[in-house]
Enzyme design. Structure first.
Site, PDB file in Angstrom:
ATOM      1  N   ASN A  16       0.852  -1.184   0.000  1.00  0.00           N
ATOM      2  CA  ASN A  16       0.000   0.000   0.000  1.00  0.00           C
ATOM      3  C   ASN A  16       0.888   1.233   0.000  1.00  0.00           C
ATOM      4  OD1 ASN A  16      -2.413   1.553   0.158  1.00  0.00           O
ATOM      5  ND2 ASN A  16      -2.094   1.803   2.364  1.00  0.00           N
TER       6      ASN A  16
ATOM      7  N   HIS B 221       0.753   5.306   1.213  1.00  0.00           N
ATOM      8  CA  HIS B 221      -0.015   6.213   2.073  1.00  0.00           C
ATOM      9  C   HIS B 221       0.687   7.572   2.070  1.00  0.00           C
ATOM     10  CE1 HIS B 221      -2.669   7.314   5.357  1.00  0.00           C
ATOM     11  NE2 HIS B 221      -1.621   7.858   5.947  1.00  0.00           N
TER      12      HIS B 221
HETATM   13  C1  GRF Z   1      -2.779   8.783  -3.176  1.00  0.00           C
HETATM   14  O1  GRF Z   1      -2.446   9.975  -2.574  1.00  0.00           O
HETATM   15  C2  GRF Z   1      -2.476   7.623  -2.255  1.00  0.00           C
HETATM   16  O2  GRF Z   1      -1.396   7.838  -1.439  1.00  0.00           O
HETATM   17  C3  GRF Z   1      -3.719   7.568  -1.429  1.00  0.00           C
HETATM   18  O3  GRF Z   1      -4.762   7.850  -2.320  1.00  0.00           O
HETATM   19  C4  GRF Z   1      -4.276   8.637  -3.402  1.00  0.00           C
HETATM   20  C5  GRF Z   1      -4.611   7.924  -4.660  1.00  0.00           C
HETATM   21  O4  GRF Z   1      -4.353   8.663  -5.804  1.00  0.00           O
HETATM   22  N1  GRF Z   1      -3.791   6.284  -0.758  1.00  0.00           N
HETATM   23  P1  GRF Z   1      -4.351   7.959  -7.225  1.00  0.00           P
HETATM   24  O5  GRF Z   1      -5.712   7.301  -7.420  1.00  0.00           O
HETATM   25  O6  GRF Z   1      -3.244   6.979  -7.263  1.00  0.00           O
HETATM   26  O7  GRF Z   1      -4.159   9.064  -8.221  1.00  0.00           O
END
Ligand code: GRF
Length: 312
Positions: A109, A111
């Site tokens: 994941n 974050h």
């Molecule tokens: C990212 O900032 C990620 O860290 C978080 O959700 C966002 C997703 O953005 N978990 P994307 O869909 O990859 O553009």
């Protein structure tokens, strides 16, 4: 070596998914390939993006389903595509225990904070409210604890005086796109590395022990000498290999002549008749490796032990 078959789970725009995809196409020897992009919203913009890039997609709403029921549907799709690893990328779903358990160690994941700080949602608001000067992003393995699994890598991003949550999120996203592909590639490559298998074979020999020697894992016989070393990218050579003893310089030269793609004369150890056997050819013959380990063990073992084991 076959590439890991990665699935990316998304809920929205999928920019991290796109970063993973383009990195996999650009990176020399990328150890993963994206085989599926799945979303819990059939209208997730990232799905159309992936489809346009020729990637298989799967969109299925979670509405009206139990968590376990929905995860089972996703999991069946992962199995259908023979997925080996899963990357969550903006996947706005908590995972069921069965899913987490099944994919443990193979599910990543990303974050947008420097974990363990600021788990969960509204991360950037919290960073700004606290007046923090640095934020960033974290890639971690997924465990049952939300945003709590082992951290694999982080990137730091400076907070600006006039940042809003959106402006900070946008800059962190740039770092995310750099971080995620690298960390997944590094982690999978290490998984595919031969040391664990080599170690298991070496330590299965009588009274074999492991010890670092000049920074490399070495294997020796208790009361005797070293019989094998694992050489990984020695001085940036890019080679991973097993080093073992031959009967001497003559055999060493003969082996190299016979199969120069497999055998080489290792620096330093080569002078005393040791041979390097490459373990990065992608088609390592592990029985051959086992045979060499045994031979080299016999040279290194104290006489009494050797006689006990081999009868000679
Ligand atoms: C990212 O900032 C990620 O860290 C978080 O959700 C966002 C997703 O953005 N978990 P994307 O869909 O990859 O553009």
């Amino acid at each position: 070596m076959p590439k890991a078959r990665l699935a990316v789970l998304i809920s929205g725009r999928g920019s991290n998914m796109a970063a993973l995809l383009h990195a996999s196409r650009l990176m020399a020897d990328c150890p993963y390939e994206i085989m599926l992009v799945a979303a819990n919203d059939p209208d997730a913009p990232g799905l159309a993006l992936a489809a346009a890039e020729g990637i298989a997609t799967f969109g299925h709403s979670h509405k009206g389903l139990t968590r376990a029921g929905f995860d089972a549907i996703i999991d069946a799709e992962l199995d259908r595509h023979q997925i080996s690893h899963v990357a969550l990328a903006g996947y706005m779903r908590l995972l069921s225990p069965a899913f987490v358990e099944k994919w443990q160690g193979r599910c990543f994941n990303i974050h947008p904070s420097l974990l363990p700080a600021h788990k969960g949602l509204h991360v950037h608001e919290a960073v700004l409210a606290n007046g923090e000067s640095v934020s960033g992003c974290t890639v971690h393995l997924v465990t049952a604890e939300l945003d709590g699994g082992p951290i694999l890598g982080q990137a730091r991003v400076a907070v600006l005086a006039d940042d809003t949550p959106d402006s900070l999120a946008a800059r962190i996203l740039i770092a995310e796109h750099q971080l995620y592909p690298r960390i997944i590639a590094r982690h999978i490559a290490a998984d595919q590395a031969p040391l664990p298998r080599l170690r298991a074979l070496a330590l299965a020999l009588p009274k074999a022990r492991e010890k670092l020697s000049h920074g490399a894992p070495g294997f020796f016989v208790e009361g005797g000498k070293f019989f094998a070393y694992f050489s990984d990218n020695h001085h940036g050579s890019g080679i991973s290999a097993l080093l073992v003893a031959t009967s001497g310089l003559e055999e060493q030269a003969m082996l190299i002549e016979q199969d120069p793609g497999l055998y080489y004369r290792p620096p330093y150890f080569g002078a005393s008749g040791w041979i390097g056997i490459r373990l990065d050819t992608g088609d390592t013959d592990w029985e051959m490796v086992e045979g060499w380990l045994r031979r080299s063990w016999e040279v290194a073992a104290p006489k009494r032990l050797r006689r006990l084991v081999t009868g000679i």
